[in-house]
Design a protein around this motif. Structure first.
Motif, PDB file in Angstrom:
ATOM      1  N   TYR A   1       0.837  -1.204   0.000  1.00 41.15           N
ATOM      2  CA  TYR A   1       0.000   0.000   0.000  1.00 41.15           C
ATOM      3  C   TYR A   1       0.870   1.250   0.000  1.00 41.15           C
ATOM      4  N   ALA A   2       1.803   1.324   0.952  1.00 42.77           N
ATOM      5  CA  ALA A   2       2.613   2.542   1.095  1.00 42.77           C
ATOM      6  C   ALA A   2       3.457   2.790  -0.149  1.00 42.77           C
ATOM      7  N   GLY A   3       4.053   1.729  -0.691  1.00 41.65           N
ATOM      8  CA  GLY A   3       4.859   1.891  -1.890  1.00 41.65           C
ATOM      9  C   GLY A   3       4.040   2.339  -3.083  1.00 41.65           C
ATOM     10  N   THR A   4       2.898   1.724  -3.250  1.00 40.16           N
ATOM     11  CA  THR A   4       2.040   2.060  -4.386  1.00 40.16           C
ATOM     12  C   THR A   4       1.491   3.470  -4.260  1.00 40.16           C
ATOM     13  N   ILE A   5       1.009   3.814  -3.081  1.00 41.53           N
ATOM     14  CA  ILE A   5       0.424   5.153  -2.912  1.00 41.53           C
ATOM     15  C   ILE A   5       1.507   6.219  -3.009  1.00 41.53           C
ATOM     16  N   GLY A   6       2.716   5.872  -2.579  1.00 40.70           N
ATOM     17  CA  GLY A   6       3.826   6.812  -2.701  1.00 40.70           C
ATOM     18  C   GLY A   6       4.200   7.061  -4.152  1.00 40.70           C
ATOM     19  N   GLN A   7       4.355   5.994  -4.930  1.00 34.57           N
ATOM     20  CA  GLN A   7       4.737   6.144  -6.337  1.00 34.57           C
ATOM     21  C   GLN A   7       3.628   6.779  -7.168  1.00 34.57           C
ATOM     22  N   MET A   8       2.440   6.248  -7.051  1.00 29.27           N
ATOM     23  CA  MET A   8       1.333   6.791  -7.838  1.00 29.27           C
ATOM     24  C   MET A   8       0.963   8.201  -7.369  1.00 29.27           C
ATOM     25  N   GLY A   9       1.050   8.411  -6.077  1.00 27.55           N
ATOM     26  CA  GLY A   9       0.743   9.733  -5.531  1.00 27.55           C
ATOM     27  C   GLY A   9       1.682  10.806  -6.050  1.00 27.55           C
ATOM     28  N   VAL A  10       2.974  10.492  -6.125  1.00 25.45           N
ATOM     29  CA  VAL A  10       3.948  11.452  -6.652  1.00 25.45           C
ATOM     30  C   VAL A  10       3.669  11.719  -8.119  1.00 25.45           C
ATOM     31  N   LEU A  11       3.377  10.682  -8.868  1.00 28.36           N
ATOM     32  CA  LEU A  11       3.053  10.848 -10.283  1.00 28.36           C
ATOM     33  C   LEU A  11       1.831  11.751 -10.453  1.00 28.36           C
ATOM     34  N   VAL A  12       0.799  11.492  -9.683  1.00 25.30           N
ATOM     35  CA  VAL A  12      -0.418  12.315  -9.758  1.00 25.30           C
ATOM     36  C   VAL A  12      -0.133  13.742  -9.293  1.00 25.30           C
ATOM     37  N   ALA A  13       0.681  13.894  -8.247  1.00 25.16           N
ATOM     38  CA  ALA A  13       1.019  15.235  -7.743  1.00 25.16           C
ATOM     39  C   ALA A  13       1.681  16.067  -8.833  1.00 25.16           C
ATOM     40  N   VAL A  14       2.626  15.469  -9.538  1.00 19.34           N
ATOM     41  CA  VAL A  14       3.308  16.198 -10.605  1.00 19.34           C
ATOM     42  C   VAL A  14       2.338  16.520 -11.739  1.00 19.34           C
ATOM     43  N   LEU A  15       1.543  15.547 -12.141  1.00 15.58           N
ATOM     44  CA  LEU A  15       0.623  15.765 -13.258  1.00 15.58           C
ATOM     45  C   LEU A  15      -0.439  16.817 -12.936  1.00 15.58           C
ATOM     46  N   VAL A  16      -0.893  16.832 -11.686  1.00 16.22           N
ATOM     47  CA  VAL A  16      -1.927  17.791 -11.296  1.00 16.22           C
ATOM     48  C   VAL A  16      -1.347  19.194 -11.123  1.00 16.22           C
ATOM     49  N   SER A  63      -6.813   5.295   2.510  1.00 14.65           N
ATOM     50  CA  SER A  63      -6.269   4.595   3.682  1.00 14.65           C
ATOM     51  C   SER A  63      -7.366   3.887   4.471  1.00 14.65           C
ATOM     52  N   LEU A  64      -8.528   4.489   4.576  1.00 14.39           N
ATOM     53  CA  LEU A  64      -9.627   3.832   5.277  1.00 14.39           C
ATOM     54  C   LEU A  64     -10.062   2.560   4.555  1.00 14.39           C
ATOM     55  N   LEU A  65     -10.159   2.650   3.233  1.00 10.37           N
ATOM     56  CA  LEU A  65     -10.509   1.462   2.450  1.00 10.37           C
ATOM     57  C   LEU A  65      -9.430   0.394   2.552  1.00 10.37           C
ATOM     58  N   CYS A  66      -8.179   0.811   2.490  1.00  8.06           N
ATOM     59  CA  CYS A  66      -7.073  -0.146   2.583  1.00  8.06           C
ATOM     60  C   CYS A  66      -7.052  -0.814   3.955  1.00  8.06           C
ATOM     61  N   PHE A  67      -7.270  -0.033   5.001  1.00 12.49           N
ATOM     62  CA  PHE A  67      -7.253  -0.601   6.348  1.00 12.49           C
ATOM     63  C   PHE A  67      -8.399  -1.608   6.516  1.00 12.49           C
ATOM     64  N   ALA A  68      -9.581  -1.221   6.053  1.00 18.19           N
ATOM     65  CA  ALA A  68     -10.734  -2.127   6.153  1.00 18.19           C
ATOM     66  C   ALA A  68     -10.482  -3.408   5.363  1.00 18.19           C
ATOM     67  N   TYR A  69      -9.936  -3.271   4.189  1.00 14.82           N
ATOM     68  CA  TYR A  69      -9.637  -4.420   3.344  1.00 14.82           C
ATOM     69  C   TYR A  69      -8.573  -5.310   3.998  1.00 14.82           C
ATOM     70  N   THR A  70      -7.572  -4.697   4.615  1.00 16.69           N
ATOM     71  CA  THR A  70      -6.510  -5.445   5.298  1.00 16.69           C
ATOM     72  C   THR A  70      -7.079  -6.231   6.468  1.00 16.69           C
ATOM     73  N   VAL A  71      -7.903  -5.587   7.260  1.00 10.71           N
ATOM     74  CA  VAL A  71      -8.510  -6.261   8.414  1.00 10.71           C
ATOM     75  C   VAL A  71      -9.418  -7.396   7.948  1.00 10.71           C
ATOM     76  N   TRP A  72     -10.160  -7.164   6.892  1.00 10.63           N
ATOM     77  CA  TRP A  72     -11.070  -8.179   6.382  1.00 10.63           C
ATOM     78  C   TRP A  72     -10.307  -9.396   5.849  1.00 10.63           C
ATOM     79  N   LEU A  73      -9.221  -9.151   5.105  1.00  9.30           N
ATOM     80  CA  LEU A  73      -8.475 -10.252   4.505  1.00  9.30           C
ATOM     81  C   LEU A  73      -7.491 -10.925   5.458  1.00  9.30           C
ATOM     82  N   ILE A  74      -6.768 -10.119   6.232  1.00  7.44           N
ATOM     83  CA  ILE A  74      -5.668 -10.651   7.034  1.00  7.44           C
ATOM     84  C   ILE A  74      -6.038 -10.795   8.503  1.00  7.44           C
ATOM     85  N   GLY A  75      -6.792  -9.860   8.987  1.00  4.74           N
ATOM     86  CA  GLY A  75      -7.147  -9.880  10.401  1.00  4.74           C
ATOM     87  C   GLY A  75      -6.695  -8.602  11.077  1.00  4.74           C
ATOM     88  N   GLU A  76      -6.429  -8.701  12.338  1.00  5.65           N
ATOM     89  CA  GLU A  76      -6.088  -7.546  13.168  1.00  5.65           C
ATOM     90  C   GLU A  76      -4.898  -6.765  12.612  1.00  5.65           C
TER      91      GLU A  76
END
Length: 183
Positions: A1-16, A63-76
């Protein structure tokens, strides 16, 4: 999550942000706003605030969606750790927004601003690999976030301070460059 959001986020930041100031200067709409009692600092900072709030709101939703998805798939999962990671990612993205706004204030071309911003991203990534110096560059903030996720106690407070200082410096320089530019 962190790696993807970091890379894609920077790309979007520059483009925007690459055309945020450059496009307005090119079209002449910046002159209209700045001919009113609007300071150059207010002009640049309002663009940063609007884009920054949009990015933070998007990051919170993701992040809220990712956290919910993580808890649902992996657990605590650790809420404080996840909040820490997202705060670091948010700061990292705000830094790249500020860098791109600085680049956008230098040129009338969005493409030139985006190209310079991408060049700075690559240079910063390479400099981060240098021992000692790299520990104080913004790229280490993402490393710190990943360290939080794996349970490592390695922190990069110096990189955090430098990132905040460089963000403020980029915004200051953007408004100074815009002020000296013939619109």
């Amino acid at each position: 999550y962190a790696g993807t959001i970091g890379q894609m986020g920077v790309l979007v930041a520059v483009l925007v942000a690459m055309g945020a100031i450059a496009s307005e200067v090119k079209r002449g709409t910046a002159v209209i706003a700045l001919s009113k009692p609007v300071s150059y600092a207010a002009f640049v900072n309002s663009k940063f605030a609007a884009m920054g709030l949009t990015f933070i709101a998007s990051l919170v939703a993701a992040s809220l969606l990712c956290f919910a998805y993580t808890v649902w798939l992996i657990g605590e999962a650790s809420v404080p750790t996840f909040i820490g990671v997202n705060l670091l990612v948010g700061l990292f993205l705000l830094f790249w927004l500020a860098v791109t706004l600085l680049c956008s204030s230098m040129f009338k071309s969005s493409l030139a601003a985006g190209g310079l911003a991408f060049g700075i991203i690559i240079a910063q990534a390479l400099l981060t690999l240098i021992p000692v110096i790299g520990d104080y560059l913004p790229g280490k903030i993402m490393t710190w976030g990943n360290n939080l996720l794996i349970g490592s106690n390695t922190t990069y407070w110096g990189a955090l301070v430098v990132t905040v200082a460089l963000t403020a410096l980029c915004l200051f320089l953007a408004q100074r460059i815009l002020h000296k530019k013939e619109l």
